[in-house]
Design an enzyme around this catalytic site. Structure first.
Site, PDB file in Angstrom:
ATOM      1  N   ARG A   1      45.610  -9.579 -44.613  1.00 29.35           N
ATOM      2  CA  ARG A   1      46.237  -9.373 -43.255  1.00 29.35           C
ATOM      3  C   ARG A   1      46.938  -8.174 -42.990  1.00 29.35           C
ATOM      4  O   ARG A   1      47.616  -7.398 -43.700  1.00 29.35           O
ATOM      5  CB  ARG A   1      47.322 -10.673 -43.486  1.00 29.35           C
ATOM      6  CG  ARG A   1      47.908 -11.005 -41.960  1.00 29.35           C
ATOM      7  CD  ARG A   1      48.994 -11.837 -41.892  1.00 29.35           C
ATOM      8  NE  ARG A   1      49.539 -11.937 -40.640  1.00 29.35           N
ATOM      9  CZ  ARG A   1      50.724 -12.424 -40.127  1.00 29.35           C
ATOM     10  NH1 ARG A   1      51.672 -12.947 -40.998  1.00 29.35           N
ATOM     11  NH2 ARG A   1      51.034 -12.606 -38.855  1.00 29.35           N
ATOM     12  N   LEU A   2      46.718  -7.778 -41.886  1.00 24.10           N
ATOM     13  CA  LEU A   2      47.386  -6.782 -40.934  1.00 24.10           C
ATOM     14  C   LEU A   2      48.142  -7.452 -39.925  1.00 24.10           C
ATOM     15  O   LEU A   2      47.688  -8.166 -39.170  1.00 24.10           O
ATOM     16  CB  LEU A   2      46.508  -5.567 -40.318  1.00 24.10           C
ATOM     17  CG  LEU A   2      47.376  -4.703 -39.631  1.00 24.10           C
ATOM     18  CD1 LEU A   2      48.158  -3.719 -40.380  1.00 24.10           C
ATOM     19  CD2 LEU A   2      46.247  -3.851 -38.979  1.00 24.10           C
TER      20      LEU A   2
ATOM     21  N   VAL B   1      50.784 -10.215 -34.823  1.00 21.11           N
ATOM     22  CA  VAL B   1      51.414 -11.433 -34.085  1.00 21.11           C
ATOM     23  C   VAL B   1      52.180 -12.448 -35.092  1.00 21.11           C
ATOM     24  O   VAL B   1      51.516 -12.612 -35.994  1.00 21.11           O
ATOM     25  CB  VAL B   1      50.377 -12.165 -33.265  1.00 21.11           C
ATOM     26  CG1 VAL B   1      51.097 -13.210 -32.402  1.00 21.11           C
ATOM     27  CG2 VAL B   1      50.033 -10.928 -31.858  1.00 21.11           C
TER      28      VAL B   1
ATOM     29  N   GLY C   1      41.222 -10.921 -36.218  1.00 20.58           N
ATOM     30  CA  GLY C   1      41.198 -10.679 -34.593  1.00 20.58           C
ATOM     31  C   GLY C   1      42.360 -11.241 -34.131  1.00 20.58           C
ATOM     32  O   GLY C   1      43.556 -11.402 -34.469  1.00 20.58           O
ATOM     33  N   GLU C   2      42.039 -11.287 -32.911  1.00 20.65           N
ATOM     34  CA  GLU C   2      43.077 -11.729 -31.537  1.00 20.65           C
ATOM     35  C   GLU C   2      42.576 -12.509 -30.811  1.00 20.65           C
ATOM     36  O   GLU C   2      41.465 -12.036 -30.033  1.00 20.65           O
ATOM     37  CB  GLU C   2      43.702 -10.291 -31.082  1.00 20.65           C
ATOM     38  CG  GLU C   2      44.371  -9.436 -32.096  1.00 20.65           C
ATOM     39  CD  GLU C   2      45.726  -9.752 -32.796  1.00 20.65           C
ATOM     40  OE1 GLU C   2      46.268 -10.907 -32.351  1.00 20.65           O
ATOM     41  OE2 GLU C   2      46.086  -8.862 -33.860  1.00 20.65           O
TER      42      GLU C   2
ATOM     43  N   CYS D   1      42.615  -8.302 -39.626  1.00 18.48           N
ATOM     44  CA  CYS D   1      42.466  -8.550 -41.035  1.00 18.48           C
ATOM     45  C   CYS D   1      41.116  -8.245 -41.541  1.00 18.48           C
ATOM     46  O   CYS D   1      40.317  -7.783 -40.873  1.00 18.48           O
ATOM     47  CB  CYS D   1      43.111  -9.889 -41.274  1.00 18.48           C
ATOM     48  SG  CYS D   1      44.871 -10.513 -40.511  1.00 18.48           S
TER      49      CYS D   1
ATOM     50  N   GLY E   1      39.520   2.888 -23.974  1.00 18.17           N
ATOM     51  CA  GLY E   1      38.891   2.603 -23.143  1.00 18.17           C
ATOM     52  C   GLY E   1      37.218   2.274 -23.333  1.00 18.17           C
ATOM     53  O   GLY E   1      36.283   2.248 -22.341  1.00 18.17           O
TER      54      GLY E   1
END
Length: 614
Positions: A50-51, A54, A80-81, A2, A380
């Site tokens: 917001r994107l 979850v 974030g997550e 977000c 990565g």
């Protein structure tokens, strides 16, 4: 993923400032295209976007906690997550908290209610958030341990503001897009300084930091930094531990209510991530979608150089076939890289000039390709910094050099400043600035005090990479991905993994005499030998000579047409050498990156940035 922006004021009624709400709402639409809302009070104005990744139906922002009378007491703006949110939620339930949805956003809100700012110590993930405590009239800004998510703030006589990106700060009216001499030094030195931005009056929340703002001013504290300790595991145990941690990290980072995809370059890092993700997803939802990029010119005309031994495409094909991924390759030509609109888009996304414009343009194009199919991607990034993948970890010349090791790669040529007016270059003292920042960074390095001279030096280089160079990599990942609304997840930046590997002796990290041998051992059997044994090859740079020719023509227009605000910043003799010398200025000490920097400075000022260098 977000985007957040907000303003705090103790001397005006923000509930009357509908003009600010209207200005702030669209500022970060790229970071949050799915929803936008606001929370307004006399003291605070918060606008989160917001994107949804979850709990698509829940997870609304701002997240608000109320008291028994229904009054708002805590307001959260979150990006974030938090990958261990389910475990934290379960603990909070036992402590009496009730939840309205199943998002990690509400877990962060309740965790703050339970533990205050210390809640960040419990989070395993990537995040940057703002908490407005209504009763205390206190704002907290908290950022993850490696700065995977950006967070900036400004305090001036006009108030206090915060945002995910500087461009959003400018909409608050607290600060303007001004770059002074200190900012230009930071922008062109390639020596990222924690906490510093390139804009006057704007600071960045340091990774692992808490910033408080209340009636008594601004207060800063750290909740995390690297800690040195003696490593007690033998090599076999170390390899198993790294493998186990990586498997757990990938398991956590595959949690999503939208498809998770992955970048696949054919190198060890992305291949390891894809292999572990494929193993965990076995039989679930079809093959993993993977993405790569290459230049059309390289397919037939690739030339090995000092850092690129081989093209990526053959190894991508081997890895994709081995894993059975649904692979998508983007091929770009020189004209894609030299497109002024694409270049300007990169400068807007980054809010600054950067080193390696061709790489950034191609990554922005690749991100757009990913976005057509998904908006969550594993990368990565972070592995080379942690496991010692770059050439400057291994070449004695770079190891011995008392400077940031990535600057040694320039062989005393200037990365970004080669075209600057020589008197301005001398006045700004770029070399002194880089030296001072280097010594500050080395002095911070956590040590046990028992290291051999060799081990001490390798710890220093690792620390420099993890706290400075990694900033460049993560900012690139975040800004270019979010420019097209993509959430990038970085498993190698898991703090549990990083804390363990940081303390592994260098001799174990290169146990077989090659770079990243510890990582190779940890994923052996998952990755084909051809990929496992491939020498480190960085992200490809354009070799097509037509790209350099196009850059020269852009420089000609900038300096000769008289319409650029930055034309007067450049040394005319060096510009002439680029425009007339077959070496494109190399004989005069001008690198391609310096020409790209001149082009970016033009785009930067054309976007509204004001240089104040007098």
């Amino acid at each position: 993923m977000c985007g957040i922006v907000g303003i705090i004021s103790f001397d005006q009624d923000l509930s009357l400032r509908t003009d600010l709400v209207d200005a702030m709402r669209p500022a970060l639409s790229h970071r949050g295209p799915d929803a936008v809302d606001q929370w307004v009070s006399p003291r605070a104005l918060l606008v989160p976007r917001r994107l949804a990744v979850v709990d698509l139906a829940g997870g609304r922002q701002p997240a608000i906690a109320t008291d028994d009378a229904g009054r708002d007491v805590v307001v959260l703006s979150y990006t974030g997550e938090v990958f261990n949110f389910a475990e934290i939620r379960a603990e909070l339930v036992t402590r009496g908290h009730r939840f309205r949805d199943r998002s990690d956003t509400e877990v962060v809100l309740r965790a703050y209610q339970e533990w205050g700012a210390d809640c960040a110590r419990r989070f395993r993930g990537m995040f940057a958030f703002a908490v407005w405590d209504v009763r205390r009239e206190e704002l907290l800004l908290i950022r993850d341990r490696f700065g995977i998510y950006p967070l900036y703030y400004a305090r001036t006589s006009r108030g206090f503001a915060f945002a995910s990106e500087p461009k959003a700060l400018f909409t608050t009216g607290v600060v303007e897009p001004v770059v002074d001499r200190a900012g230009l030094l930071e922008a062109l030195s390639f020596t990222p300084t924690p906490g510093c931005s390139v804009f006057k009056d704007i600071r960045e929340v340091i990774p692992g930091e808490v910033v408080r703002f209340d009636h008594n001013g601004v207060h800063r504290s750290r909740y995390w930094t690297f800690t040195a300790r003696e490593h007690e595991d033998d090599l076999a145990t170390t390899e198993r531990t790294v493998s186990d941690i990586l498997r757990e990290v990938i398991r956590q980072q595959l949690v999503s209510d939208v498809p998770v995809t992955a970048m696949l370059s054919g190198g060890l890092d992305s291949s390891a991530v894809c292999a572990l993700a494929t193993a965990h997803r076995a039989g679930a939802g079809g093959p993993l979608q993977t993405f790569s990029m290459d230049y059309s010119y390289h397919l037939d005309s690739f030339r090995p150089d000092e850092v690129h031994d081989s093209p990526d495409s053959p190894y991508v094909e081997k890895m994709s076939a081995h894993l059975g991924t649904d692979h998508h390759e983007l091929l770009l030509d020189w004209n894609h890289l030299a497109d002024p609109e694409a270049q300007a888009a990169v400068v807007r996304a980054m809010d600054r000039p950067i080193a390696g414009l061709d790489m950034y343009v191609s990554l922005l194009q690749l991100s757009a390709e990913v976005r057509r199919r998904s908006h969550v991607v594993l990368t990565g990034d972070g592995s080379d910094e942690l496991f010692g993948g770059y050439m400057w970890f291994h070449d004695p010349f770079y190891v011995r050099a008392q400077q940031f090791p990535w600057l040694g790669v320039s062989h005393r040529m200037e990365f970004l400043t080669g075209l600057l007016d020589r008197s301005l270059h001398t006045e700004l003292a770029f070399a002194d600035y880089a030296r001072d920042r280097y010594h500050e960074a080395v002095a911070e390095t956590p040590l046990t005090g028992k290291e051999t001279p060799r081990e001490r030096r390798m710890r220093e280089i690792t620390y420099l990479n993890m706290t400075r160079y990694l900033r460049v990599i993560l900012d690139r990942k975040d800004r270019l991905g979010m420019a097209v609304s993509i959430e990038g997840r970085v498993p190698f930046c898991d703090h549990v993994l990083a804390e363990y590997v940081y303390n592994v002796p260098w001799s174990m990290k290169v146990a077989d005499g090659r770079e990243k041998s510890l990582l190779r051992a940890a994923v052996r059997g998952l990755v084909p030998d051809a990929v496992l044994d491939r020498k480190k090859s960085p992200f490809p740079t354009a070799q097509d000579p037509r790209y350099r020719t196009a850059l020269r023509e852009q420089l000609r227009r900038i300096t000769e047409d008289g319409g650029s605000a930055v034309a007067g910043l450049f040394d005319q003799q060096r510009v002439k050498s680029v425009l007339t010398d077959p070496s494109y200025g190399l004989r005069a000490g001008v690198t391609r990156m310096s020409i790209e920097a001149a082009v970016q400075l033009h785009h930067w000022t054309a976007s509204g940035v004001r240089l104040e260098l007098t």
